[in-house]
Design a protein around this motif. Sequence first.
Motif, PDB file in Angstrom:
ATOM      1  N   SER A   1     -49.371  37.090   2.683  1.00 23.30           N
ATOM      2  CA  SER A   1     -49.102  38.479   3.055  1.00 23.30           C
ATOM      3  C   SER A   1     -50.095  38.973   4.099  1.00 23.30           C
ATOM      4  O   SER A   1     -49.730  39.698   5.036  1.00 23.30           O
ATOM      5  CB  SER A   1     -49.168  39.370   1.809  1.00 23.30           C
ATOM      6  N   PHE A   2     -51.365  38.556   3.966  1.00 29.97           N
ATOM      7  CA  PHE A   2     -52.368  38.975   4.953  1.00 29.97           C
ATOM      8  C   PHE A   2     -52.107  38.314   6.306  1.00 29.97           C
ATOM      9  O   PHE A   2     -52.214  38.965   7.359  1.00 29.97           O
ATOM     10  CB  PHE A   2     -53.776  38.630   4.477  1.00 29.97           C
TER      11      PHE A   2
ATOM     12  N   ASN B   1     -50.522  46.317  -0.196  1.00 33.37           N
ATOM     13  CA  ASN B   1     -51.052  45.599  -1.364  1.00 33.37           C
ATOM     14  C   ASN B   1     -52.279  46.318  -1.923  1.00 33.37           C
ATOM     15  O   ASN B   1     -53.396  45.796  -1.843  1.00 33.37           O
ATOM     16  CB  ASN B   1     -51.415  44.158  -0.973  1.00 33.37           C
TER      17      ASN B   1
ATOM     18  N   ALA C   1     -49.409  40.159   7.993  1.00 32.37           N
ATOM     19  CA  ALA C   1     -49.866  41.460   8.494  1.00 32.37           C
ATOM     20  C   ALA C   1     -50.655  41.303   9.788  1.00 32.37           C
ATOM     21  O   ALA C   1     -50.497  42.094  10.730  1.00 32.37           O
ATOM     22  CB  ALA C   1     -50.717  42.158   7.433  1.00 32.37           C
TER      23      ALA C   1
ATOM     24  N   TYR D   1     -52.417  46.076   5.560  1.00 32.02           N
ATOM     25  CA  TYR D   1     -52.426  45.223   4.373  1.00 32.02           C
ATOM     26  C   TYR D   1     -52.712  46.033   3.115  1.00 32.02           C
ATOM     27  O   TYR D   1     -52.060  45.841   2.079  1.00 32.02           O
ATOM     28  CB  TYR D   1     -53.465  44.114   4.544  1.00 32.02           C
TER      29      TYR D   1
END
Length: 309
Positions: free
Chosen positions: A285-286, A117, A289, A113
């Motif tokens: 997004s997390f 990011n 991941a 992650y």
Amino acid sequence: MELRQLNTFRTVASTLNFSRAAEVLNYVPSNVTMQIKALEDELGVRLFDRLGKQLVLTTAGKRFLTHIQGVLNQLDEARSVVHDNEHHLSGTLTISANEVICAYRLPAVFQLYRSRNPGVRLIFRSVPNQELKQTLFEGTADVVFMLDEPIRSSGLAVEPLQEETFRLFAAPDHPLAKRSVLQLEDFHGEVFLTNEKGCPYRTMFDRSFEKEGIDSITYLEFQSAEAIKQCAISGIGIAFLPEITTEAEVERGELVPLPWQIPDLHVYTQMSWHKDKWLSPIILSFIEAAREVIASVEEDKNRIRHPRD
């Protein structure tokens, strides 16, 4: 009441540490202390109690956090809409999990992650398994990871990621370690090294042995998987642990899995978030991941168990 004070309060509530909150916010610690004091003075209540070196939310602080969390979430959503660029995410993400998942499942997720990011401030808090759901309802965590039986909740979204195998482990010179087959009566008089009562998989462990007719077990209880392992290595007793925590010790010959299958024990690493929470691009997004990393671990295990011709 200023927006930056609310954001500072949320960060302190997540970290429960003024210095750590200052690092996250890129403030000096005195600035954080000053903002919280100004907020408390304006509200006329204490938001935090300082119990020695431990910082805890007061009842008023918990109520205040619940209400301002929705406001801050809406502001985060508004910022995301204005700066709609998923390749340059920025903001703060708070993750909570118990000690086992933190040590053995999440490091690879965090690494992936962060590589994708780098502009996101990632806050992690280790929380006992039985308290993790409450952090979602209180708004002190965005996503949590739990080790438990399949969870059903009307207020939470829950996604099982991987089933975890629990075994009994002992030192190689333990009398039971030399046996190829074990019977129930072999465990009479043995000391079991386990988590404390209240831990979900400890409850399942007790239940499974009670079903087998053993209701008077001698326990040594711990809060840490590492402490359980070290005591088992020293020959103090039989450890009850997930396999993921003992792979290195088994490979080095310091622990041996006992030939005993614990019946009706189905524990999963599960990812959860509040159903009413807006899932920002940062959170989505997390979540992706975590799915990617933990699913790949399971695929690798299956490939080892069932190699292709």
